[in-house]
Structures are given as C-alpha cells and as structure tokens.
Write a protein that holds these residues in place. Sequence first.
Motif, short mmCIF file in Angstrom:
data_model
loop_
_atom_site.label_atom_id
_atom_site.label_comp_id
_atom_site.label_asym_id
_atom_site.label_seq_id
_atom_site.Cartn_x
_atom_site.Cartn_y
_atom_site.Cartn_z
N ASP A 1 0.84 -1.21 0.00
CA ASP A 1 0.00 0.00 0.00
C ASP A 1 0.88 1.26 0.00
OD1 ASP A 1 -1.81 2.02 0.52
OD2 ASP A 1 -2.96 0.82 1.97
N GLU B 1 0.14 4.12 0.54
CA GLU B 1 -0.24 5.06 1.62
C GLU B 1 0.39 4.71 2.95
OE1 GLU B 1 -4.45 5.50 2.08
OE2 GLU B 1 -4.73 5.94 -0.04
N MET B 2 1.11 3.59 3.01
CA MET B 2 1.70 3.23 4.29
C MET B 2 2.77 4.25 4.69
SD MET B 2 3.88 -0.09 5.59
CE MET B 2 2.57 -1.28 5.61
N PRO B 3 2.66 4.81 5.90
CA PRO B 3 3.71 5.73 6.34
C PRO B 3 5.03 4.98 6.56
CG PRO B 3 1.70 6.01 7.64
CD PRO B 3 1.54 4.76 6.85
N TRP C 1 5.59 2.97 9.84
CA TRP C 1 5.12 1.59 10.02
C TRP C 1 5.88 0.61 9.14
CZ3 TRP C 1 3.28 1.25 14.47
CH2 TRP C 1 2.43 2.25 15.00
N ARG D 1 9.05 0.00 11.27
CA ARG D 1 8.82 -0.76 12.50
C ARG D 1 8.29 -2.17 12.23
NH1 ARG D 1 9.00 1.30 17.23
NH2 ARG D 1 7.48 -0.24 17.92
N ASP D 2 7.28 -2.25 11.39
CA ASP D 2 6.59 -3.53 11.25
C ASP D 2 7.15 -4.39 10.12
OD1 ASP D 2 4.99 -2.53 13.21
OD2 ASP D 2 3.15 -2.41 12.02
N VAL D 3 7.52 -3.74 9.01
CA VAL D 3 7.95 -4.51 7.85
C VAL D 3 9.47 -4.74 7.90
CG1 VAL D 3 7.97 -4.64 5.33
CG2 VAL D 3 6.04 -3.54 6.51
N ALA D 4 10.22 -3.67 8.11
CA ALA D 4 11.69 -3.81 8.11
C ALA D 4 12.22 -4.27 9.48
CB ALA D 4 12.34 -2.49 7.70
N GLY D 5 11.38 -4.20 10.51
CA GLY D 5 11.81 -4.64 11.83
C GLY D 5 12.82 -3.72 12.48
N THR E 1 13.03 -0.99 14.93
CA THR E 1 12.11 -0.39 15.91
C THR E 1 12.71 0.79 16.66
OG1 THR E 1 12.82 -2.05 17.49
CG2 THR E 1 10.83 -2.55 16.25
N LYS F 1 10.30 5.59 16.73
CA LYS F 1 9.17 5.34 17.64
C LYS F 1 7.86 5.95 17.16
CE LYS F 1 11.81 3.24 20.62
NZ LYS F 1 12.14 1.85 20.27
N PHE F 2 6.78 5.30 17.55
CA PHE F 2 5.42 5.81 17.35
C PHE F 2 4.98 6.57 18.60
CE2 PHE F 2 0.83 4.88 18.26
CZ PHE F 2 0.31 5.76 17.33
N CYS G 1 2.32 9.52 18.09
CA CYS G 1 1.03 10.18 17.86
C CYS G 1 0.47 9.89 16.48
CB CYS G 1 1.18 11.70 18.05
SG CYS G 1 2.14 12.47 16.73
N GLN H 1 0.52 11.78 14.01
CA GLN H 1 -0.08 12.99 13.43
C GLN H 1 0.88 14.17 13.34
OE1 GLN H 1 -3.17 13.19 12.28
NE2 GLN H 1 -3.90 11.18 12.96
N ARG I 1 9.13 -8.18 18.99
CA ARG I 1 8.91 -8.83 17.69
C ARG I 1 8.95 -10.33 17.90
NH1 ARG I 1 8.81 -5.98 13.35
NH2 ARG I 1 9.60 -7.58 11.96
N TYR J 1 -0.80 -7.82 13.76
CA TYR J 1 -0.89 -6.52 14.43
C TYR J 1 -2.36 -6.11 14.54
CZ TYR J 1 4.05 -6.37 13.12
OH TYR J 1 5.38 -6.66 12.97
N PHE K 1 -0.30 -0.36 10.29
CA PHE K 1 -0.97 0.59 9.40
C PHE K 1 -2.24 0.00 8.80
CE2 PHE K 1 -1.53 1.94 4.93
CZ PHE K 1 -2.02 3.20 5.20
#
Lengths: 150, 762
Positions: A16, A18-20, A23, A26-30, A32, A35-36, A38, A40, B226, B232, B288
């Motif tokens: 996608d 539109e994925m920032p 994420w 943090r989530d895909v490339a691991g 971390t 940091k998350f 807000c 916004q 992880r 998620y 996301f």
Amino acid sequence: MVTFTVNGKNHTFNGDPEMPLLWYLRDVAGMTGTKFGCGQALCGACTVHVDGTALRSCQVLLGDIGGQAVITIEGLSADGMHPVQKAWRDLNVAQCGYCQSGQIMQAAALLKDTPSPSDGDIDSAMSGNICRCGTYPRIRAAIKRASGRA
Amino acid sequence: MTAFPPLTNVSRRAVLFGVATGVLVLTTRLSPPAHAQEKKYGGDAMAGGLKDDPRVFLSIADDGTVVLLCNRAEMGQGIRTSWGMVVADELEADLARVKVVQSKGDQALYGNQNTDGSRSMRHHFEPLRRIAAAARQMLEQEAAARWSVPVVEIKSENHGVVHGASGRRLDFGALAKGAAARPVPARETLALKGQSQFRYIGKDGIPLIDNDGFVTGKAVYGIDARVDGMAYAVIARPPVYGGKVKSFDAQETLKVPGVLKVVPIDAPAIPSTFQPLGGVAVVAENTFAAIKGRSRLVIEWDDGPNASYDSVQYRKSMEAAAGKPGKVVRNNGDVDAALAGAARRIEASYYLPHLAQAPMEPPTATARVTSEGCEVWCSVQNPEAIRTDLARRFKMPLDRIVVNALLLGGGFGRKSKPDFASEAAILSHAMGGRPVKLTFTREDDLQHSFFHTASVERVEAGLDAAGKPVAWLHRTVAPTILALFAPDPKHEAPFELAMGAVDMPFAIANVRVENPEAAAHTRVGWFRSVSNIPHAFAVQSFVAELAAALGRDPKDYLLELIGPDRLIDATSMSDAWLYGEDPKRYPFDTGRLRRVTEKAAGEAGWGRKLPEGRGLGIAAHRSFVSYAAVVVEAAVNARGVLTIPRVDIAFDCGGVVNPDRVRSQLEGAVVQGISLAMLGEISFKNGRVEQKNFDGYELTRIDASPAEIRTHLVDTTAFDKPLGGVGEPGVPPVAPALANAIFAACGKRIRSLPIRDQLRKA
Ligand code: FES
Ligand code: FES
C-alpha cells in the motif's frame, strides 16, 4: 513498486503506497528504533532524516519516497558515537528514553544546519519533539555540549 | 533486531546460571520476620512481599560478570542503574562488571513487582543490600575454606576476595561456583557496610546502564517486541465508559489490503476493574493496515449509563457538593465554634480537571496464547496483574503465564493496568494462537485511559485578630478510584484522602476535613502522585491567599503555619494509610518540611528585587513520605503571556542512593507539574473524551519549559532514616507554586486549572 535506501541499504516495497514510512520501518523492516508517539506529526518521536532533512516518518508515505535516502537512529553513526549521541550519554539525558531517538535525530539535523545554535534556535528546532518525562533541561544542555558551546 | 525466542518449556520458572546453577530456588524468605504476627508495613505488606535470596537475584559467571535480576519495571526512573549501584557497592563488586537483567513476572519468586507508589528504592534498598551482603559472605567463606584461613582474616574488595596476611587474591569469578554451593547466611549474621564505606551509593554522575540502547535505538520497549509470525491489531472501543457495540459492519474493513480478521470483544460488566473495554478489533499484517481497516468499520454503539457525562455540568455538581457539609474524615477540636468566633473568615474553591497519563509509548502488548500457555511481551508496571488476569481468563495455572517485562516508554500509572495485555491475549486466542501485537494509537490512549480524578477543593479558614488560623475546614470532592472495583462508591478512599487532605500538618487547633459525595462516570485511576495533585494545589494556593489577604510574606506565613518542629503521628491526623508505611518509622516530620521550604526559598533568592511583571511563588508538600518545596519564578507580560524563567526545587527523601536520577526525577516532575498546570485537561461531552491527540491534549514542549530548573537535595546522607519515595513527590508542589508566582507577578489568582489563556489580555 518503490525503491529507496535505509541507512545505506536498498529497500523495495510493493504494498500500500499510503503506508507511512514509520510503520514500514517498524513492522515490515523490523527497525524499531524509530518510535510511534502520535501518528499525526504532533510529537516528533518518529523523526528520521530523508535526504538529509529531519522529517516525521509518520507523515512520509512510502509512495512518495522513491529514490530517497532514509537515515534512522540505527544509522545515525556506525559506532553510536555521533557527537549528539555522545553528549546524550555524557549528560544522562534520557529518563524512559522513548522519545530520545526522535530528539537525537532532530538535534543532529539542527546541528548540521546550525552548528552553533542559540538558546532560541534550540527551543524552536526542538519544539516539535515532546518528552513526557520532561528531559528538556538536559536536552538543551546536551545540544550545547555537542555543539561545543558548553 | 533479534526476534524473541519461541515459547518453550513454560513450566520452567526461571533460568538459573552462575552462582545459582544446580541450586534449588528458594521461594521462601531467608528467615521469618521477627514478629510475624504484627501488622505488616512497607514492602512486607505488599502482595508477594520482599524477597532477599541471593540465589534468586544474583549470579556470577566464571569470568566474574555479576548478573543482577531487576524485578521492578524500568520506566524512566533509572531503577536498573540505581539497583546496580546498591548491589555493586554492598558486594564490593566493580559496577562496570555488573549486568542488570530484567526479571520476568513472577511474584512468588521475586516478591512484589508492582512498580508504583514511589517504592522501588524505598522498599528494596535494604533487601538489595542483604542480597549482596549474603553473596559477599558466601564468596568470602569459599575463599577462607580454599586457603584454610579464618574468615575474619579475609575481606572483599574490587571484585575479588583478598587475604591480607598472605597477599593472596581471588576474583569473584574464580570463587563463584564454590560459593554458590554454600548455605545462604541467615539474615542476622549479615554484616552490612558502614555508610562511610559506600563507593557507589550516593555518588553523582553514574552513567545509566541503558544509555547505549537509549541513544542508538537498540533499547527494546514493549512496543518493540517482535515475535515470529506475529499479526498486528488495533481496537475500536466503546467511546463512552460502560457502553457496548450494538451492531457493526466490517465489509469495507475486510477489503483493506493486509487486514486478516475482525474480532468483536465483549464489553465487561461495570465496574470493570482493569478489564478491557470491549469493542471491535481489526487484526492485520501490520499496524498501518489495522488502523486503516479500523477507520472503515461502521459501528453503532449503545452508550450505556454514562452517555451524558459532561465535564462542565459535572464541575457544577461538584461545586454544589463542596458548598454543603459532607462525610467527616478528620476532626480535631471544634471547627464550627472556632469559625464562629474567628476575627476573620476566608474561603476559596479550586477546580482541577481530569488528566491522562499519556506516556510517550502508548499502551501496547504482544501475546501468544496456545493450549500450552500464554506468553506476553510488553511494558508493564505490574506483571503479576497480567498473569492473574490471563490465568483466570484462559483457565490455566499461573506458571503457564509468562510475562516478559520490557522497557516502558513512560508509565505514570497507566501501565499498572493489564488491560492492553489482556486484549493482545484475547486476540491471539482468536487468531488460533498466532502472536498478536495490540497497539493503542494516541487517540485510543487519550480516550481510554484510567483518568486522573477531577476535583473541587473548597478550603475555609478562621483567623484570629493577629491573622493566625484558628480553624481549618477543607472539603474535597472527587470521584474515586474505588469506582473501578465497587458499584457506585461516592467517597474518596482512605489512600486518596491521605494524599494531602487529611495529612495536613499545619499547627492549627481546630481542623475538619470533609468529603462530600461524587460519583464516577469514567474510569478513574492512578496518575503520577495521584490525589496529592488537587489537594496540594488547594492547600498551598490557599496558604498564599491567606498571606495575601493579611499582607504577609507568603513564605514566612507558610513557615508559620508549618509551625514548630514536631513529629506528627499519622493516626492523630486520621491518616489511616501513610503510603502503607509504619507510623512509628515515618512520622510527619514538620522540621523536614520547614527545611526544604527554607532551602528552596534561600536558593531561589526569595525576596530578591524583580522587574515589573515577575513574581516568585512558593509551595511545600509531603507525599510518598518525602518532602518537597518549590519556588517558581513567573513572568507575565503586558499581553498576559506567561513564561517561567526559573524553578528551584528542594527535596528531602532521606538518604539519596543515586543523586543523578533523583535530580532527573525532580526535573521531570517540575516539567510535568508545569504541563498539567498550564495545559492539562481531559474533558468529556456526551460521555466522550473531547481531546483526540496532542493537539487537543497539549503537553509542555521545550519552548515553554522553564528556562532553568535547579534541584537542591537536602540531607542526602541521612541513611539513618528510612528512605522516602522519589518518582512522585516532586510533582504536587509545582502547580501551586506556579499559581502563587503568577499572583505575585500580576495579581491574578488562578483557582482553576489548566491556566491556558486565563491570563491573556485581548
Ligand atoms: S509519531 Fe510521528 S510525530 Fe508523533
Ligand atoms: S525520556 Fe521519556 S518521553 Fe522523553
């Protein structure tokens, strides 16, 4: 498909657009270290450098960063001894530490553009980065130390 | 980044190594407390109590590396560093060769792990020293046996044991195995070091053991967990406390790429204790996609009984309650007669709104639930609360529930609740055992906190002809934390009242504290320093108001009210709580309150000439059995813009173990106190929180932070007194000192927080 680099390594992404970036890191490339806080552009916890500019990775969409070079806290220096990281260590800046990757990335960008920032420069450059623990006095002192002012 | 190892052999309670190899783990105390029948206080009274078996907490590898298990959550107070200092000191180890490893959650093994109430050093200083002293004596006995010399000829220094007469020396590493097989010395035989021999305890500038991780991004917080194959999730929770899902449509959600499953979660019964709020969860391949999927849910809510909760209306009802007599919770002398006979009566009311803790790392947990057991990775203040919740929920024995406690990106009370871990576990279960990371977005965090109470505090004093108070009547009205646990309680709990309302120490003959009714319409919970915030704000603002009415100097008048040095027994103030401590060990020492007040005033240059539009304000408060006083310098310009050139805070917590971390906690307390005073407000309309993110719920940023914060530690070597708390007691005096400084600067009295634009001129 979009291709970009993170800390000098090539990354390609098919999902996608539109994925920032936040994420993705943090989530895909691991990775971390970014940091998350807000989501916004209100806290600065997610700050990274994109082509040398400090940006909020929660607002950078993957669809928009083809060909760009991302540096995260993990890649700020090879040995963790960037002058900002060193000053942060010397003054025990962190409390919980959670906001500090973003603070350090923001401070490093400030010092690159403004090697000898005034107190006002520091406050205005850092005012997008919230620290809930209240480490602001030490952040100011550490930036001055890294700049050679103190 | 390395993934966490898979769940294996969950029944193994702890990994033992080094000293502990092959030694059975004792879960009982070294020796029973001397008077087991007496009422327990302090750490002994906490669930799980205090443990001090060196074989549980310490190991020493062959190369001499000392590994200390830390059973308290690290959430910014630097406890891992401070614990390392205490143990290295008492063990005669080299701090550079001490590693601190976070223990898993296991209250039976490690003792109480609930990291709140400013207790981690206050309760554990002595047990930690016993742990290290016992290990040191075991090492010395091993060396004595090997060298065939009397143990009295032997001593430990610099990470080894030496025999002075023969000049022999063995490193701890060489002695560890043999020492581990020796019996643990009984508590009465432990010889603790004298204070003059401390090498690390009390030393300034010790580097944080977690510094490397903090500055390189390698530190692993709960949100960073992880686990192989994890999904998620985010949850749409009922926007009103007590509400539930009436119906929902997930069609559009399921079309979002990456969305795996939509899972409805039942709403809990009310009162809901620490249970999740229910709602509709979206589980996806990444955070996301989960957030995007959630935004496409169509949900109809049944808002339930709190649908009309409205902060503006609620304030009015609290103000009405504060205008009438309420339940008497402290009564000394005859307040009515003294008020009737007073030369002058003065009263004021104060309002403080709800707050959200808003730790920078929002609540997040990762869980894997299979028929084998549950494993959770998260940042949490109280791991045992998660274990007991999941054991009950999934009908498993406690030893099948493993909680891996990771760093907290701040807690401030929010993460002593296990709700987010329960949610992750519910979702992993719903996903057939696939690990699930559940994240609160900031919007979720601000809407579904356990909020700091809102309150109206009305204080009235009767003064004699000389301006000395002869009567003190304080009415405190606030919804109580007890509403989490009991149906519709209307009065503050003893522990809330004893945070600055009943334990008011002033030398006044006639004192009455009343607690009129207030019902809770949202989840009220613990926020750093809790009810001390409203109580101290009212009491310390009111003292300055009295001084102003009398034309007296506020600092002198405050000292006069504190009165002559004396030790006040908590029970004489109807304080039935005293932070869980023994009234005999922790009398209210007004001399200590006086000294921090004088120290803050002196360091701040009280009475110095200030330019137009600037003023100093002072406030002093005891909480968590420590004493704090703050002087704020405020500047209010012609347009009514407030800035804070300087704050001085003086602090007495008894002996100071890690001065750098005590100072950093005070610096943080000042910033957090300023933040809540200037900006902090969570408000409700139609039962819903009105603030969405950090644009609505503002926090102080660096540019509005005081230009200078100066910390002054008082009596730092007083290890003869029992220790006081550190994390929380800096906060309560900040807001009233600021309000008092504003009054001094521009004559405007702030009686309602937050200050926000109350000073602005058009
Ligand atoms: S998470 Fe990006 S600015 Fe807060
Ligand atoms: S150090 Fe905790 S948020 Fe900044």
